[in-house]
Each structure stands twice: as structure tokens, then as C-alpha cells.
Design a protein around this motif. Structure first.
Motif, PDB file in Angstrom:
ATOM      1  N   LEU A   5      60.228  53.139  26.109  1.00 11.41           N
ATOM      2  CA  LEU A   5      60.081  52.790  24.418  1.00 11.41           C
ATOM      3  C   LEU A   5      58.238  53.465  24.267  1.00 11.41           C
ATOM      4  O   LEU A   5      58.610  53.719  22.208  1.00 11.41           O
ATOM      5  N   GLY A   6      57.318  53.414  25.039  1.00 16.50           N
ATOM      6  CA  GLY A   6      55.848  53.785  23.732  1.00 16.50           C
ATOM      7  C   GLY A   6      55.309  52.357  23.388  1.00 16.50           C
ATOM      8  O   GLY A   6      56.125  51.301  23.345  1.00 16.50           O
ATOM      9  N   ASP A   7      54.397  52.997  23.525  1.00  7.75           N
ATOM     10  CA  ASP A   7      53.725  51.522  22.955  1.00  7.75           C
ATOM     11  C   ASP A   7      53.860  51.577  21.699  1.00  7.75           C
ATOM     12  O   ASP A   7      53.093  50.129  21.216  1.00  7.75           O
ATOM     13  N   ASP A   8      54.342  52.328  20.635  1.00  2.66           N
ATOM     14  CA  ASP A   8      53.895  51.868  19.281  1.00  2.66           C
ATOM     15  C   ASP A   8      55.712  50.698  19.457  1.00  2.66           C
ATOM     16  O   ASP A   8      55.902  50.725  17.964  1.00  2.66           O
ATOM     17  N   HIS A   9      56.471  50.675  20.155  1.00  6.58           N
ATOM     18  CA  HIS A   9      57.594  50.140  19.994  1.00  6.58           C
ATOM     19  C   HIS A   9      57.634  48.970  19.386  1.00  6.58           C
ATOM     20  O   HIS A   9      57.076  48.514  20.094  1.00  6.58           O
ATOM     21  N   ASP A  10      58.416  48.441  18.665  1.00  3.50           N
ATOM     22  CA  ASP A  10      58.659  47.049  18.197  1.00  3.50           C
ATOM     23  C   ASP A  10      58.355  45.741  19.545  1.00  3.50           C
ATOM     24  O   ASP A  10      57.609  45.318  19.733  1.00  3.50           O
ATOM     25  N   VAL A  11      59.791  46.336  20.818  1.00  6.78           N
ATOM     26  CA  VAL A  11      59.807  45.860  21.873  1.00  6.78           C
ATOM     27  C   VAL A  11      58.027  45.347  22.641  1.00  6.78           C
ATOM     28  O   VAL A  11      58.214  44.351  22.999  1.00  6.78           O
ATOM     29  N   THR A  12      58.234  47.002  22.562  1.00  6.00           N
ATOM     30  CA  THR A  12      56.782  47.073  23.801  1.00  6.00           C
ATOM     31  C   THR A  12      55.731  45.923  22.602  1.00  6.00           C
ATOM     32  O   THR A  12      54.335  44.723  23.633  1.00  6.00           O
ATOM     33  N   LYS A  13      55.103  46.295  21.618  1.00  8.93           N
ATOM     34  CA  LYS A  13      54.872  45.150  20.567  1.00  8.93           C
ATOM     35  C   LYS A  13      54.999  43.685  21.120  1.00  8.93           C
ATOM     36  O   LYS A  13      53.697  43.230  21.395  1.00  8.93           O
ATOM     37  N   ARG A  14      55.625  43.671  20.964  1.00  7.90           N
ATOM     38  CA  ARG A  14      56.019  42.476  21.075  1.00  7.90           C
ATOM     39  C   ARG A  14      55.992  41.674  22.744  1.00  7.90           C
ATOM     40  O   ARG A  14      55.049  40.841  23.000  1.00  7.90           O
ATOM     41  N   ARG A  15      56.089  42.335  23.829  1.00 12.08           N
ATOM     42  CA  ARG A  15      56.283  41.948  24.802  1.00 12.08           C
ATOM     43  C   ARG A  15      54.175  41.972  25.245  1.00 12.08           C
ATOM     44  O   ARG A  15      53.401  40.837  25.801  1.00 12.08           O
ATOM     45  N   MET A  16      53.513  42.527  24.990  1.00 12.70           N
ATOM     46  CA  MET A  16      52.110  42.634  24.691  1.00 12.70           C
ATOM     47  C   MET A  16      51.563  41.478  24.350  1.00 12.70           C
ATOM     48  O   MET A  16      50.078  40.655  24.638  1.00 12.70           O
ATOM     49  N   GLY A  17      52.598  40.856  23.244  1.00 11.34           N
ATOM     50  CA  GLY A  17      51.598  39.897  22.967  1.00 11.34           C
ATOM     51  C   GLY A  17      51.439  38.568  23.615  1.00 11.34           C
ATOM     52  O   GLY A  17      50.864  37.786  23.764  1.00 11.34           O
ATOM     53  N   LYS A  18      52.870  38.752  24.015  1.00 11.73           N
ATOM     54  CA  LYS A  18      53.076  37.024  24.976  1.00 11.73           C
ATOM     55  C   LYS A  18      52.394  37.825  26.213  1.00 11.73           C
ATOM     56  O   LYS A  18      52.070  37.039  27.283  1.00 11.73           O
ATOM     57  N   HIS A  19      52.169  37.980  26.731  1.00 10.84           N
ATOM     58  CA  HIS A  19      51.722  38.848  28.108  1.00 10.84           C
ATOM     59  C   HIS A  19      49.626  38.556  28.049  1.00 10.84           C
ATOM     60  O   HIS A  19      49.469  37.826  28.758  1.00 10.84           O
ATOM     61  N   ARG A  20      49.133  38.379  26.619  1.00  8.92           N
ATOM     62  CA  ARG A  20      48.426  38.210  26.484  1.00  8.92           C
ATOM     63  C   ARG A  20      47.907  36.684  26.028  1.00  8.92           C
ATOM     64  O   ARG A  20      46.711  36.163  27.315  1.00  8.92           O
ATOM     65  N   PHE A  21      48.994  36.272  25.769  1.00  8.44           N
ATOM     66  CA  PHE A  21      48.989  34.739  25.855  1.00  8.44           C
ATOM     67  C   PHE A  21      49.294  34.007  27.433  1.00  8.44           C
ATOM     68  O   PHE A  21      49.089  32.673  27.134  1.00  8.44           O
ATOM     69  N   LEU A  22      50.037  34.777  27.978  1.00  8.24           N
ATOM     70  CA  LEU A  22      50.098  34.648  29.474  1.00  8.24           C
ATOM     71  C   LEU A  22      48.739  34.624  30.128  1.00  8.24           C
ATOM     72  O   LEU A  22      48.197  33.853  31.232  1.00  8.24           O
ATOM     73  N   LEU A  23      48.499  35.913  29.777  1.00  7.96           N
ATOM     74  CA  LEU A  23      46.905  36.164  30.638  1.00  7.96           C
ATOM     75  C   LEU A  23      45.277  35.472  29.947  1.00  7.96           C
ATOM     76  O   LEU A  23      45.175  34.480  30.733  1.00  7.96           O
ATOM     77  N   LYS A  24      45.780  34.314  29.180  1.00  7.25           N
ATOM     78  CA  LYS A  24      45.073  33.957  28.321  1.00  7.25           C
ATOM     79  C   LYS A  24      45.290  32.213  28.539  1.00  7.25           C
ATOM     80  O   LYS A  24      44.358  31.273  30.009  1.00  7.25           O
ATOM     81  N   ARG A  25      46.102  32.185  29.021  1.00  2.00           N
ATOM     82  CA  ARG A  25      46.830  30.846  29.446  1.00  2.00           C
ATOM     83  C   ARG A  25      46.169  30.772  31.266  1.00  2.00           C
ATOM     84  O   ARG A  25      45.859  30.054  31.707  1.00  2.00           O
ATOM     85  N   LEU A  26      46.052  31.967  32.140  1.00  2.00           N
ATOM     86  CA  LEU A  26      46.411  31.462  33.243  1.00  2.00           C
ATOM     87  C   LEU A  26      45.036  31.539  33.906  1.00  2.00           C
ATOM     88  O   LEU A  26      44.034  30.974  34.587  1.00  2.00           O
TER      89      LEU A  26
END
Length: 386
Positions: A360-381
Motif C-alpha cells: 500500500l505504501g507508506d502514505d496509505h491510511d492503513v499503513t499509517k494506522r499500523r505504524m502508530g500501533k507498532h510504535r505503541f507496541l515497541l514502547k510497551r516492550l
């Protein structure tokens, strides 16, 4: 007829043969010239009420059909029919042929009611000729009428026609000739299609199963007709969410198409498309089952096992980078979070993010949403590790 008359008729006969050859070669203009010249000779030598003249009208009509000139083809076939109605006895099979010709051209013009009438006239002539129903030629007529009725959405009437075929074939018995078995399987298969359209999936499935058993008995596992029935019953099982059965039969159909027709044939492509659709449907169903289990706060280990099973299906189909596969990774990440396994959650989230970024590419809304969740998981880890 003597002398020049016989000679002229021989010329007409040769012109018809020449026209047939040119028609098969798609040389429509040349074929029409040959047929028209033959018709002129026969009209001159035999008149407009002779069976050979009727054959010439039909020949001219065949060219009009190839050129999609249905109005002229209908006219030619009608003239041939009118001649033979006067020239032939009522039980002559050529009359059945003439009515069948009329049925074909009327069907091509979507004139279903008229086509059904012509088909029934064809049947009447054959019943007269054979002296009753117990002949495979009669069964073929019932099949033709049944197909016409299906086209016209007269499904109950179509069922009755196919019932007649089944009764006739059963009277001949299971040891009957191969044509009998083929007609029986065809009639059962068409009844299955009708029952499917009427919403009776259970009856449709039973009929398809019977049709397949006869096809395999008569033609063997690897026959194209068997492949067609395998494909039909796969669709039927799919509608009932019997996905394992559906996949099994769609794969059998695909194998036959690959062997008999090769990879590049449209029928093979159609079978492959169905197989992939069913496999994907199974992956989706397994994913949804795992998601329901995870959301209910159930056995997260079993939920993850289901997610992995769904992912294996995507991998088998070379769809491991499909967004649908990414959604499975997302669900898996959520299950790991609920099970307090942040490292595994980050790994699954990373796999999902890779797919979204690639597809989908980095600028797609779905990708951006996943990036946000991924950062949250990294922070939690990181918080857990500190």
C-alpha cells in the motif's frame, strides 16, 4: 430427369460441397455465392417444393447465421420448413431437424416462447417416428426443451423435462450404453442447477453428487465432463461453508483441466480462480474463528494456532504479502498482547507492517494506522524490559 437437367443438378451438388468447405474456412462471401448458385439451379430444375431445394435454403441460412443476420436466417429456415412440411410424411425425421433449426435461430434472438414451441414440434415428430418415448433421441429432445425452459426462467417446467429424461434413462438401467449414462448425468446436473437457483442447496448437492457418481462410472475420474461436475459441486459446497469439501473437489477439477487442457486454457484459469477463492475463504473463516476466540478472552494459545493456520494457507497460495494476510498478523499481535507476550506481539505487528508498506505504501491510511500501533507496541516492550 435426363441429360442437361441431371448435369445441372450434379453441378448444384458440387456447389453445395464447395460452399460447405468455404463455410468451415470462414469464407462466408464465397460460401454464399456457391450456395446461392446451387439454390438457383435447384429452383430451376426441381421447383420450389422439392426437399433438395429446402436443403439449399437451409445452406444459405447457415451463412446468414455466421454473419449474425438472424432475420434472413429465420426466413431461409422457414422456407425450408414449409417445403418439407408439404414434401415429407408427418413422421419424417427431417421435419424434426427443421423445427430444431428454427428453435436455434429463435433462441439466438431471445424469442424463447417461439423457440419452445418449435422444440416441442421437433419432439412431436420424433415421438411419431419412434412410436413412443423409449429412445435416447427423445431424451435429447427433452434435454433441449429443459435447457430452453431454464433460459426462460421456467424452472419448474424445466425440472419436469429433466425428470422425463431421468425416468427414461433409468428404464434402460445402469448397464445401459454410454450415451444413456451421459444423458442421465446431464439431467441430474441440470436439476441440481435449478434446485440451486431455487435456494434448495441440500437437494442441489444431492443431485450433483449423483451426477458425479455416474460421470465417474461412465467416463472415469479424468474426463472433462467429470471436471465440470467437480467444479459445480465445489461451488455448491462453498455456498454451504463446507470449505474442505469444496476445496477438495475444486482441486480435483483443476488437476483434470491442467492435464487435459494445459495451464493457459480459459477453463483451467476458471478452475484455478475458484480454487484460490475457496482457499482464501477458508483462511478468512479460520482467521475469524481465531479472532472471535481472542476477543472473548478465551484460549489465546489456540487463537494464535488458528492465525498461523490461516497464514499457512496464504503462504501456500503465494499470498503471504496479501493485505488479508497482514490483517491476520494484526490479529495475532493483539492476541499476544492479551496473553502478555509483547515480544511476540511486536514480531507479528512488524510482519503486518512490512506487508502494508510493500503493498500500500507508506502514505496509505492503513499503513499509517499500523505504524502508530507498532510504535505503541515497541514502547510497551521497552517499558517491560526496563
Amino acid at each position: 430427369m435426363e441429360g442437361d437437367g441431371v448435369s445441372h443438378l450434379k453441378v448444384a451438388e458440387n456447389l453445395v460441397k464447395s460452399g460447405d468447405i468455404r463455410l468451415r474456412s470462414s469464407q462466408f462471401k464465397d460460401a454464399m455465392q456457391s450456395y446461392n448458385r446451387a439454390l438457383e439451379i435447384r429452383l430451376e430444375q426441381l421447383g420450389d417444393k422439392h426437399p433438395d431445394t429446402a436443403e439449399s435454403y437451409k445452406a444459405v441460412g447457415k451463412v446468414f447465421y455466421k454473419e449474425d443476420n438472424f432475420e434472413m436466417k429465420t426466413e431461409m429456415y422457414r422456407k425450408a420448413l414449409e417445403i418439407d412440411l408439404e414434401a415429407q410424411p408427418d413422421n419424417h425425421l427431417v421435419l424434426s431437424e427443421r423445427y430444431r433449426d428454427m428453435m436455434t435461430v429463435l433462441m439466438a434472438q431471445s424469442k424463447f416462447d417461439e423457440a419452445v414451441k418449435m422444440s416441442k414440434q421437433s419432439l412431436a415428430r420424433k415421438l411419431h417416428f419412434y412410436g413412443g418415448e423409449d429412445h435416447l433421441d427423445i431424451a435429447c429432445e427433452y434435454i433441449a426443451i429443459g435447457l430452453l425452459l431454464m433460459e426462460h426462467n421456467r424452472l419448474d417446467d424445466g425440472l419436469q423435462m429433466f425428470d422425463k429424461v431421468i425416468e427414461m434413462c433409468n428404464r434402460l438401467g445402469p448397464g445401459g450404453e454410454i450415451v444413456n449414462r451421459k444423458l442421465l448425468a446431464l439431467a441430474l446436473g441440470k436439476q441440481a442447477v435449478i434446485r440451486d437457483e431455487q435456494g434448495d442447496l441440500e437437494a442441489a448437492t444431492e443431485l450433483f453428487e449423483k451426477s458425479i457418481a455416474i460421470q465417474v462410472e461412465a467416463f472415469g475420474e479424468m474426463h472433462p465432463e467429470t471436471a465440470k461436475d467437480y467444479q459445480n459441486i465445489a461451488v455448491m459446497y462453498g455456498k454451504q461453508d463446507r470449505l474442505d469439501d469444496a476445496i477438495h473437489f475444486s482441486y480435483k477439477a483443476l488437476q483434470i483441466r491442467m492435464i487435459e487442457l494445459g495451464r493457459d486454457h480459459s477453463y483451467t484459469a476458471e478452475c484455478f480462480k475458484l480454487f484460490v477463492q475457496l482457499k482464501r475463504a477458508k483462511a478468512v473463516a479460520i482467521n475469524e474463528k481465531g479472532l472471535a476466540l481472542s476477543n472473548a478472552g478465551g484460549d489465546y494459545t489456540h487463537a494464535v494456532k488458528l492465525f498461523r493456520e490461516a497464514l499457512e494457507i496464504y503462504m501456500e497460495m503465494d499470498c503471504g504479502v496479501d493485505p488479508d494476510a497482514a490483517s491476520v498478523y494484526e490479529n495475532m499481535a493483539a492476541a499476544y498482547i492479551s496473553a502478555d507476550k509483547p515480544e511476540d506481539a511486536v514480531a507479528a505487528s512488524s510482519d503486518a507492517l512490512k506487508i502494508y508498506r510493500r503493498k500500500l505504501g507508506d502514505d496509505h491510511d492503513v499503513t499509517k494506522r499500523r505504524m502508530g500501533k507498532h510504535r505503541f507496541l515497541l514502547k510497551r516492550l521497552l517499558e517491560n524490559q526496563s
